[in-house]
Write an enzyme that holds these catalytic residues in place. Structure first.
Site: not given
Length: 754
Positions: A15-16, A20-21, A130, A36
């Protein structure tokens, strides 16, 4: 669960900040992809979704082996998701957490791959914005790929209303200064800055920019020059350090002009660089083992005769225990979920209350001699069911099925379950006795354990080769020997020696062996057993906690605290962890930390009594009043600990009679070697408070004669300050200091290599 009638969810990958992947299977192409799911805050904005589509289309132009390909953006029942190439491996962030600074040969390989991938993206007109270790993937076959191109840009380029939030998109530790000052005016050189920060971490094991909060981290790069990696590792060459600093130059015109130029400069430095002998990987700390996914296992619902409800409790406990020892997961202790038993709960509400990402729930249904076990795993932020399974098993296969459920959950969460699988069924009656005995052991840890030992002994008699049964029986006997002493010590030693043969890969076996060696005066052998056990089973929280207690006593406080914090990460259900950590902080004089630790919730009567006794002891150390919670008195359990607690309270008030102190002295004289040492320590402290100097000194002597090795207490306990000025003190404690020095050589920070 299948999204868009095409993508079958296989596992939660991570998760980021943006979503969520999942690992998923594309059913049309029969290949595994990364999927994702975007957070609702992004998915609900139509303009953002349109930008995602454009960025995904742009990112598809990048065709390079060091870039993970972007496929498409789609929707399912309101969920927006991206599909991307799945890279089977781990992130660079995971590698750095586990290993710290990497050897230069590995730095060179990562640098070349990332620079080549960035160059291809920049040639296609795509800026990452990023870049960070989480977005650099290392495949099992050695391939290195940069992922998530285009996603940050889609968020940053939201309309004017959200543009101020866009300024914070990116990861503060790696963001270029211009991303903070003017996020609409960035170019490819922001990626070079970010990779410079990644290089700093690859070389030193530490982040380039740190601080107590987001704004400090961001402001430091605006007002300070780029840090020199040689400040952390003087063995790094000046040329290599200069490349890193140039990549992180405050003004982008002072940086390299392209990823290719940066890659060439790094290749020049690294191709001929010798590996500095002084550099070594950072030893993992508790943060290295910090879980990336937070999990709550809800009490499994039970359907069947009420007398057999312990089967559901046993499955819940087994899953919590196993998953707690799984690297990559942080599992909430059973005390935080016990109140949810037998009630209908909304998993999303549970997640908010317990602050978790994933909820495990299920049921146990007894059907004659068979049992049906059902379990499912839900990622709560998007409601996706990641995994579900049902097993119909005979009673003798109960633990085997529980093990299969645990491994299925771990696989669904892409976690590293290191415990070995159970393959053989046990005697059905043995399983029943084991589950009842284990429940009794946990409920009576500080009280009467004879019932638990009897149940477990009967289980072992029926299944003498079952590792879990034998190890738990040995642990229970070692605890009973601690509380009772006498002939129980020999039984406990025999059980422990048997356990390390039958169950050498279970932490309980080694903890029991170490404890029983102490009971027979072999502290050196006990320390060696703990060290061997931790090296063999590094994910056992119970083992690390036991090792930490020895380190605490021999005054290796920083290392003891590190091990206790690691144990808490691995298995927060280990008894007395919080209390031991509070005592370690108290010996350092860190009273703010002590208060924070003792304010943590406790989930049962025995735990509340243990906490109250420890709190009272530490309150006496600093001259505070002692409070006895009404709930502890009302529970009326464990007569001796409660007697000690009330005595501590009355000593603090100055209301104590000598006969009550005499009673404690009589308890300390009983033949319970290890427990008696603790009672002598408490007796010495209370005597010192009451001004009975000689009596306190005599109590310390009795403890030392009984095998005390608590050098930290002798050196640091505030209540012993007057005794330490006594001319008899040096000779009294000399034996302890000699033994403690030998033990430090076994369990000290330089010796354990952990």
């Amino acid at each position: 669960m299948t999204l868009g009638s095409r993508y079958q969810i296989l596992a939660l990958a991570g998760s980021g900040t943006m979503g969520t992947v999942y690992r998923a299977r594309d059913l049309e192409l029969d290949e595994v992809v990364a999927l994702k799911v975007l957070h609702a805050s992004l998915a609900d904005d139509a303009s953002t979704i349109e930008r995602f589509r454009r960025e995904a289309k742009l990112a598809r132009r990048i065709t390079h082996p060091n870039v993970a390909r972007v496929h498409d953006i789609a929707e399912h029942d309101g969920l927006k998701f991206l599909t991307m190439e799945y890279v089977d491996g781990e992130s660079l962030a995971s590698v750095l957490r586990a290993r710290g600074a990497l050897p230069l040969v590995e730095v060179r390989r990562v640098a070349r791959a990332v620079c080549d991938g960035l160059a291809a993206a920049h040639d296609a007109g795509v800026v990452h914005r990023d870049l960070k270790p989480d977005n650099i993937l290392i495949a099992r076959d050695g391939r290195i790929a940069v992922t998530d191109f285009g996603i940050a840009r889609a968020v940053v380029d939201r309309d004017a209303l959200t543009r101020t939030l866009g300024a914070l998109v990116g990861t503060p530790a790696y963001m270029a200064p211009e991303q903070i000052e003017d996020p609409d005016n960035v170019d490819l050189r922001c990626d070079l800055y970010a990779f410079g920060a990644v290089l700093f971490e690859l070389l030193t094991g530490e982040r380039a920019w740190t601080g107590p909060n987001l704004f400090v981290v961001m402001s430091r790069r605006l007002g300070e020059p780029p840090p020199d990696p040689r400040a952390l590792d003087g063995a790094i060459s000046e040329a290599l350090a200069d490349v890193v600093k140039r990549a992180m130059a405050r003004q982008r015109d002072d940086r390299f002009s392209s990823a290719g130029e940066l890659g060439d400069a790094l290749e020049t430095c690294l191709s001929s660089a010798a590996e500095p002998r002084s550099r070594r990987p950072r030893r993992p700390t508790s943060s290295s083992l910090a879980a990336t996914k937070t999990v709550a296992v809800l009490p499994f619902r039970y359907v069947g005769p009420p007398s057999d409800e312990y089967f559901a409790d046993g499955l819940t406990d087994d899953l919590i225990d196993t998953l707690s020892m799984t690297r990559g997961l942080r599992v909430r202790p059973r005390g935080m979920t016990t109140t949810l038993k037998s009630i209908d709960v909304d998993p999303r509400e549970v997640a908010r209350t317990l602050d978790v990402q994933v909820v495990v729930e299920g049921s146990v249904r007894r059907m004659g001699t068979a049992t049906r076990l059902s379990a499912r795993v839900i990622h709560v932020s998007d409601g996706i069911q990641i995994w579900a399974q049902r097993f119909d098993v005979a009673q003798g296969d109960f633990l085997v099925a529980a093990d299969r459920i645990a491994h299925g959950i771990a696989e669904a969460l892409t976690a590293d379950l290191t415990t070995s699988r159970r393959h053989e069924a046990s005697d059905p009656d043995a399983i029943e006795l084991y589950l009842r005995g284990r429940r009794e052991l946990r409920a009576s840890w500080s009280g009467d354990l004879s019932g638990a030992v009897e149940l477990l002994e009967s289980a072992v008699a029926r299944a003498p080769a079952d590792p879990n049964l034998v190890a738990t029986w040995a642990l229970a006997l070692s605890r009973l020997a601690f509380l009772q002493g006498g002939a129980t010590r020999l039984r406990a030693r025999q059980a422990a020696e048997r356990a390390v043969v039958v169950a050498p890969n279970l932490g309980e076996s080694w903890v029991a062996l170490a404890a029983t060696r102490v009971y027979f005066g072999d502290q050196i052998g006990a320390a060696e057993a703990l060290r061997s056990g931790v090296h063999r089973i590094p994910t056992s929280g119970r083992l690390r906690a036991a090792l930490a207690r020895v380190q605490l006593e021999v005054d290796v406080l920083d290392e003891a605290i590190r091990q206790l914090e690691t144990a808490m990460q691995l298995d927060p259900t280990v008894p007395d962890l919080t209390e031991d950590l509070a005592r370690a902080q108290a010996l350092r004089g860190a009273w703010t930390e002590v208060d924070a630790l003792l304010a943590r919730p406790v989930d049962d009567d025995h735990g509340r009594l243990t906490r109250a006794v420890h709190r009272a002891r530490l309150d006496l150390w600093r001259g505070n009043a002692v409070e006895v919670p009404d709930a502890v008195i009302a529970a009326n359990i464990a007569a001796l600990p409660l007697k000690v607690l009330l005595l501590q309270r009355d000593v603090a008030r100055g209301h104590v009679t000598h006969d009550r102190l005499d009673d404690l002295e009589a308890e300390a004289m009983l033949p319970r070697p290890r427990f008696s040492l603790l009672l002598w320590q408490l007796f010495a402290e209370l005597s010192a408070i009451l001004g009975e100097h000689d009596r306190a000194l005599a109590a310390v002597g009795r403890a030392i004669d009984g095998g005390l090795v608590d050098a930290a207490w002798l050196r640091r306990c505030p209540l012993l300050a007057g005794l330490r000025r006594d001319e008899r003190w040096p000779a009294l404690v000399a034996r302890v200091e000699e033994l403690a020095a030998r033990l430090r050589g076994i369990v000290g920070s330089e010796a354990d290599g952990l």
